[in-house]
Every structure is written in C-alpha cells, then in structure tokens.
Design an enzyme around this catalytic site. Sequence first.
Site, short mmCIF file in Angstrom:
data_model
loop_
_atom_site.label_atom_id
_atom_site.label_comp_id
_atom_site.label_asym_id
_atom_site.label_seq_id
_atom_site.Cartn_x
_atom_site.Cartn_y
_atom_site.Cartn_z
N SER A 1 0.84 -1.21 0.00
CA SER A 1 0.00 0.00 0.00
C SER A 1 0.87 1.25 0.00
O SER A 1 0.63 2.19 -0.76
CB SER A 1 -0.92 0.01 1.22
OG SER A 1 -1.77 -1.11 1.21
N GLN B 1 0.92 -9.08 -6.37
CA GLN B 1 0.52 -10.49 -6.52
C GLN B 1 1.48 -11.28 -7.40
O GLN B 1 1.41 -12.51 -7.44
CB GLN B 1 -0.89 -10.57 -7.13
CG GLN B 1 -1.99 -10.10 -6.20
CD GLN B 1 -2.25 -11.05 -5.04
OE1 GLN B 1 -2.00 -12.26 -5.13
NE2 GLN B 1 -2.74 -10.52 -3.94
N SER C 1 5.12 -6.54 -2.00
CA SER C 1 4.82 -6.71 -0.58
C SER C 1 5.27 -8.09 -0.12
O SER C 1 4.91 -9.10 -0.72
CB SER C 1 3.32 -6.56 -0.35
OG SER C 1 3.01 -6.86 0.99
N THR D 1 13.67 4.65 11.48
CA THR D 1 14.67 3.60 11.64
C THR D 1 14.23 2.35 10.89
O THR D 1 13.08 1.92 11.01
CB THR D 1 14.88 3.30 13.14
OG1 THR D 1 15.25 4.52 13.76
CG2 THR D 1 15.96 2.25 13.36
N CYS E 1 -9.94 -7.15 1.78
CA CYS E 1 -10.12 -5.79 2.27
C CYS E 1 -11.59 -5.41 2.31
O CYS E 1 -11.98 -4.50 3.00
CB CYS E 1 -9.38 -4.81 1.37
SG CYS E 1 -7.72 -5.33 1.01
#
Length: 394
Positions: A70, A178, A198, A236, A323
């Site tokens: 995202s 994906q 991701s 960080t 979602c």
Amino acid sequence: MIYADNAATTKMSRAAIDAMLPCMEEQYGNPSSLYSLGQAAKDILEKARADVAAVINADPGEITITSGGSEADNQALRTAVALGKKNGKTHLISTAFEHHAILHTLKALEKEGCTVTLLDVHEDGIVRPEEVEAAIRPDTCLVSIMFANNEIGTIQPIKEIGDICRRHSVLFHTDAVQAVGHVPIDVKADNIDMLSASAHKFHGPKGIGFLYAKKGIRLTNLIEGGAQERGKRAGTENVASAAGMAAALKDTASRMRENAEHMSALRDSIIQGLSLIPHSALNGDARKRLPGNVNFCFEGIEGESLLLLLDDRGICASSGSACTSGSLDPSHVLLAIGSVHDVAHGSLRITIGEDTTAEEADYIVRNVTEVVEYLRGFSPIWRDLESGKAQHIL
Ligand SMILES: *Cc1c(COP(=O)(O)O)cnc(C)c1O
C-alpha cells in the site's frame, strides 16, 4: 485446515523466519549507528536490498524499502504527480480493477486537482494495450496498471504497455504485489519505471515491502524525518523484516518454475471440478492467470454464506478481496469485468500455494460442490431461477 487464501496473505517460510531471528537476538543495532553493531545491521539491510533487486533485475540503488504494498503504491503515484506537475502534467491512467491502495490514492489525487482515466477491463480480465495508448494525452504523467489482479489472478500484458509508455515518454508503474516471486519479472526488459511489492504475499513478514523506481526518478516522500532510505523514507529501518523479505523472495524465486508447474496443474484440476457445478462460471481468462488463482461465480447464492460453511469444513477461502469481505458490497473487480451484481455476490476466490496437495485440491472441489448445492436448496433467488420466474445468467 486447508489454507486456500494465499492472495490475502501467505504463511512465512522457514527461510524468512531463520533470516529474521538473528536480527532480533544479536544484530539489533541501528543501521545509522557508526559502531560495528550498527554497521552489521546496515550490512544486513543492504544485502537484503541487493537480494530483492536481483530477483526483478533492478539495481540495489533502485529499491526503496516501505511498510508494504500500500505504501509503495501511494509513493509511486504521488511521485509521478510531483514530477509531472513541473511540466503541467497531472493526468493519470489506471484501471477500474486495481487494488484500493491505487484506487483510493487516485481519488485523493483527483480531489487535489489531478484528472484520472480509469480504463475498463474486458470480460476476460485483461487490459488492452491499444486502449492504454488511446488514453494517453499530452498532459499524462503516469500509467499505473497492476501486473496481476488480486481477485481474479489475470496477468496483464505488462511488456506491451511498458513499450507504449516508453514510446510516449510517460512513466509506467505496476502494482506487482501479486506477481513478485510467483511469475518472472524483469523491470528492464518490461520497460517498468516503478513497481510495488509486498513481502507477505511471497512468504515474507507482514508490514514490509518495496518500491522499485528506475534510476533518475526522484521519489516524493510520504514520511519526513531522518535520512534513511536515501532521504526518501524516514524512520529507523525494519532490519529484521527486510532480511525476512529478502530471504523469502530468494527462496521462493529459486523454485519459481517448479512452483508454478505444481500450482497451475492443481489450479486447473480445481477449475475443471468446479466447472461441473451447474450455472457456475470461472472469472477471468483461464490461461493468462496466476498459477494459484481460481475464482468462480455461482448463481443463486451469497459469497459470505459459502465462506462460512467452507470454514466449518476447514477450508480458508475468500469472497472477492479480503479488504472488503465483511461487507455485502459486490466486488469492484467483478463489476469492472462486467459481472452482474447478483452474480458478483456469489463469488469464491481460492488461492492455493506451493504446499497445496492434490488431496487438498480434491477436498476443496468436493466440499465447494456440496456447499453450493446445500445453499441453493433454500435460496429464494435460486428458487425463482429454477421456476423460470427469473432468468439464468450463467
Ligand atoms: C495485498 C495487496 C496490496 C497491499 O499490500 P500490503 O502490503 O498489504 O499493504 C496492494 N496491491 C495488491 C495487488 C495486493 O494484492
């Protein structure tokens, strides 16, 4: 339990966990610290960056580590607009079946004065490159088209679209969340300028991902602060997760071809089995799809009831996107490919993984078949269809 929701998230691999533990137990330094404990953490981070870069044929300096897909999507779109604005270019082209990380960012950008063209997706779930080309205007700053869809798994003609964007000197971003680790990607050969990924979609930890941006593209910050990630993402660094992400990607990419062969054979057997259910239909092209993705519509039933009964039988699957499940809204993806409202309610997404067995695939087919028949037994919609009061669509 049979886990068949790998598009929502994946189980972490042993390789990922093994790479993370020493970062927490021993190499816990801050990569910005100059003493050797800090520098050891910095080395782990830079090795992780080089490892993920290699899998998509990028240079390590082209990888910015983010909190996930995202964030990478948000940063890519905002970068293109910030760069475009300098030349008065604030028009973006995307598709109606993108992930909400893209669609909602586009909505926000529209409120900020940008214009957006959302291309229709054809019934087969594939975007047509010639329609992308026709939508390009003199003020277009970006084309953003997902590599593979998260609900129906269809794989887009990315290289063709990349070539068109290159010819028109328009930036090209792809949400490849994906696809990374599951299908071959070469950002150079495919003419990709920016790409989002991701870790938790390829057996890495949640809350980490990366944005590839071709050398020369100056990223816009979403988070201001310290000079981490070459000043493009303050905070960080999550060293352990970066190490886990890289280990997961290296591991899964090293077996990409065998995994794809195994999974697509099981996928096709599930598709074949579910096709025998009357008044059902596969969503999206049967061949140009991710090795693990099966997505069906069943007339006369609701996706939610189907999921709950499958859960009782030990099967984790999904209706549309994770979602939005929990709401009874039809999937925006199925609507985009022209599925009608009632049919979209009864959709089922099964996304198998590398570990799925042939026995599990059979179990899935048998149980989905039984549950669909059971639910139709007391569905008023189904009764109307069977009595001829309503027309079958499938
Ligand atoms: C999962 C997913 C995302 C979001 O990734 P997160 O790391 O969960 O933020 C974006 N795009 C697609 C296509 C996805 O499947």
